[in-house]
Enzyme design. Structure first.
Site, PDB file in Angstrom:
ATOM      1  N   ASN A 266      -8.491   5.941   3.954  1.00  0.00           N
ATOM      2  CA  ASN A 266      -9.834   5.392   3.773  1.00  0.00           C
ATOM      3  C   ASN A 266     -10.233   4.865   5.145  1.00  0.00           C
ATOM      4  OD1 ASN A 266     -10.565   4.358   0.522  1.00  0.00           O
ATOM      5  ND2 ASN A 266      -8.566   5.220   0.994  1.00  0.00           N
TER       6      ASN A 266
ATOM      7  N   CYS B 201      -3.005   6.500   6.145  1.00  0.00           N
ATOM      8  CA  CYS B 201      -4.157   6.057   6.934  1.00  0.00           C
ATOM      9  C   CYS B 201      -3.805   5.651   8.365  1.00  0.00           C
ATOM     10  CB  CYS B 201      -4.881   4.930   6.202  1.00  0.00           C
ATOM     11  SG  CYS B 201      -6.573   4.638   6.816  1.00  0.00           S
TER      12      CYS B 201
ATOM     13  N   GLU C  91      -6.122  -5.813   4.661  1.00  0.00           N
ATOM     14  CA  GLU C  91      -4.837  -5.321   4.155  1.00  0.00           C
ATOM     15  C   GLU C  91      -3.706  -6.299   4.449  1.00  0.00           C
ATOM     16  OE1 GLU C  91      -3.721  -1.132   4.305  1.00  0.00           O
ATOM     17  OE2 GLU C  91      -5.678  -0.729   5.208  1.00  0.00           O
TER      18      GLU C  91
ATOM     19  N   ASN D 294       0.887  -1.163   0.000  1.00  0.00           N
ATOM     20  CA  ASN D 294       0.000   0.000   0.000  1.00  0.00           C
ATOM     21  C   ASN D 294       0.925   1.213   0.000  1.00  0.00           C
ATOM     22  OD1 ASN D 294      -1.877   2.010   0.476  1.00  0.00           O
ATOM     23  ND2 ASN D 294      -3.003   0.845   2.016  1.00  0.00           N
TER      24      ASN D 294
ATOM     25  N   LYS E 212       3.110   1.800   3.220  1.00  0.00           N
ATOM     26  CA  LYS E 212       2.412   1.776   4.505  1.00  0.00           C
ATOM     27  C   LYS E 212       2.975   0.710   5.430  1.00  0.00           C
ATOM     28  CE  LYS E 212      -2.390   1.611   6.232  1.00  0.00           C
ATOM     29  NZ  LYS E 212      -3.799   1.500   5.774  1.00  0.00           N
TER      30      LYS E 212
END
Length: 604
Positions: free
Chosen positions: A204, A179, A147, A109, A127
């Site tokens: 998100n 995020c 994820e 991500n 991420k």
């Protein structure tokens, strides 16, 4: 002269699973032109901006899954190139999040910072703090967050970078997070320690997802969304203030597919924690603010002057420990004072803790989750506060029970494919394979991992040889009796084995048949083993967890010891971890991953 830069956040409303790539890209271009029209020098887009937030779905079709990822250069890809060429034409930098399929086959991500004047990617971030779970919730109505299934944790760290052109020639220092990273103070501090002046964060974030949060499923969705929005602003304002930096956050929000709510709240925050601009809707929207970077100086040189005020000698726990390690419990004792008065005083129990928590992965290689839960429930009372055991159940197509060689191989294949990325993400200290056999998975993991790996059969036999001269094994079926005999010979312990007695039970019978029936059969098998000279009895199946006391009822008075392989295995591994032991890689257990890669067979 003020070091002012005009920053923008491009918030994006609902993006459904059925929305085509051109439709979403068109929206992004419209937002870019709006930001440029307002003379923004940089615009931030949300996390995974080019598609819907696909990690909420369990996706089995490999082609569909691949369609959500960006492959090759994002600057020239058909799906994304127009965004960057338009940014260059408009002379505006962009930071955008996307699902990255890296050249080495790994998936992340990711977000990048695109510099318009040089038509180049100045920085990339992947991420690090992946939320949620690997497996979906059993409840079909739950909002999932998968994820951990689709991405690896980022491997680029939290690196700040300078941007050449915005704010004249004064090179603002920027950093990125994505995020869930914004909830972790460590992420902010890593950037703060590099003098960051602008933190960029796309996100998100679910508005109502009680399964994810562990909250009441009957909670008011509107109130839940309000709370989620509060938490978002809380961490952005706190992180900005405690690191004396501006921050920009951009949301993917609205109601995806008419079912999944995502919060808005895109905002630009100043170095004192004050909100300078905030989105007013959950639709496509651009917010803009002028940010004088010199305003970061006061916080960086006074309240949060790290060089003068930080005390790193007391922060070791932050990087040495992952899970929670509680202080020892107190033991209330009565002591008598010199005046003869009885006083209640607290006394610390003996401190058996070590510097960090030991994390053992208990791997059940079959697909019966209830068996995993039984093992965990049984082992829990034996653990010290600094040991954590985490359960893993092999995903299908692993068989629900392992009762032969075919089941052995099928379960090893399914488990290994899931365990290798899991270990890369979680970095457990050791693995216990909870199948009472010489299971293929044991040697597979010893090849691929450097951490100690053992199966419950081998661990139980080591314990049995320590506690008595001769041992016996209570097996399930007649075939397992034969298989166990072969394994005993493989382990070189045939001379110490008094015998193996079968209960004529299937593995799942241990759960399905009445407990009294199972107990009686196992007790009779144990008595036969004693008659053949066994001094220690081992329970020959992970499904027998919890039956140790029942067997001891029948044979304990004879001075015979009963060993449960799960307990023996966990504590054997804890000892190895505390010794600093690793799996030897100079011979049998050298990894074959390099050979597979050379053959073009990176199928794992």
């Amino acid at each position: 002269m003020p070091r002012t830069i005009r920053l923008a956040a491009a918030q994006m409303g609902a993006t459904n699973r059925t929305d085509g790539r051109p439709q979403t890209l068109s929206r992004m271009l419209k937002l870019l032109r709006s930001a440029a029209a307002q003379k923004a020098e940089m615009v931030l887009y949300p996390e995974i901006a080019f598609t819907t937030f696909f990690p909420r779905y369990l996706i089995h079709d490999p082609d569909e899954l691949a369609s959500y990822f960006e492959h090759g250069s994002i600057l020239t890809s058909t799906n994304t190139a127009l965004l960057f060429s338009t940014a260059r034409e408009l002379g505006i930098d962009i930071s955008v999040g996307f699902a990255e399929a890296a050249d080495d086959g790994k998936r992340f991500n990711t977000s990048i910072y695109y510099h318009a004047n040089s038509n180049s990617v100045l920085a990339k971030y992947r991420k690090i703090h992946l939320p949620g779970d690997f497996e979906p919730f059993a409840d079909p109505e739950a909002t999932n967050q998968l994820e951990k299934r689709y991405f690896l944790p980022g491997d680029l760290g939290f690196e700040a970078f300078r941007v050449p052109d915005p704010a004249g020639d004064r090179e603002p220092i920027m950093g990125m997070m994505i995020c869930n990273d914004r909830r972790w103070s460590e992420a902010w501090r890593c950037l703060g320690l590099q003098g960051v002046e602008v933190v960029l964060c796309g996100y998100n974030t679910a508005g109502f997802a009680p399964h994810l949060w562990g909250s009441d499923k009957n909670a008011d969705p509107a109130q839940a969304e309000t709370t989620a929005l509060f938490h978002h602003k809380l961490v952005m304002q706190h992180g900005s203030y405690t690191n004396a930096t501006f921050s920009v956050s951009a949301a993917r929000c609205g109601m995806d597919d008419g079912k999944y709510s995502l919060i808005g709240g895109s905002c630009i925050v100043g170095p004192e924690g004050n909100i300078l601009a905030e989105a007013k809707s959950t639709e496509d929207e651009v917010i803009v603010a002028d940010c004088d970077l010199d305003l970061c100086t006061q916080g960086k040189t006074r309240t949060f002057d790290f060089g003068r005020h930080r005390r790193t000698e007391h922060y070791g726990r932050i990087v040495e420990q992952t899970g929670v390690l509680q202080p020892p419990k107190l033991d209330s004792t009565k002591l008598t004072s010199g005046h003869g008065e009885s006083e209640n005083l607290s006394k610390l129990l003996p401190n058996n803790t070590v510097n960090r928590q030991v994390r053992i992965l208990l791997c059940n290689p079959n697909a019966t989750a209830s068996m995993t839960e039984s093992c965990l429930k049984m082992i829990l009372p034996t653990l010290s506060p600094d040991v954590e055991v985490i359960g893993f159940t092999a995903p299908r197509p692993a068989p629900t029970a392992i009762e032969g060689n075919f089941d052995n191989v099928m379960s090893a294949s399914a488990a290994a494919r899931a365990l290798i990325p899991l270990q890369q993400r979680e970095n457990y200290d050791a693995v216990l394979v909870a199948c009472y056999s010489d299971h293929a998975l044991i040697r597979m993991l010893r090849e691929e991992f450097e951490i100690p790996v053992i199966g419950i059969m081998e661990a139980s036999l080591i314990a049995a040889r320590t506690l008595g001269a001769r041992f016996g094994i209570v097996a399930t079926s007649r075939r397992s009796k034969i298989i166990h005999g072969d394994a005993v010979r493989h382990y070189g312990m045939e001379g110490f084995c008094a015998g193996i007695e079968a209960c004529d039970l299937g593995v799942l019978d241990l759960e399905r048949k009445p407990r009294e029936v199972v107990k009686s059969v196992m007790q009779e098998a144990a008595k036969k083993l004693i008659g053949r000279g066994a001094e220690v009895v081992t329970l020959g199946c992970a499904g027998m967890s919890g039956m140790k006391e029942a067997v001891e009822e029948a044979v304990g008075k004879e001075g015979v010891v009963v060993v449960d392989g799960v307990v023996a295995g966990v504590h054997h591994l804890v000892g190895l971890v505390r010794m600093g032991a690793r799996t030897a890689k100079g011979g049998m257990y050298a990894s074959s991953a390099r050979g597979r890669k050379a053959r073009g067979q990176e199928y794992i």
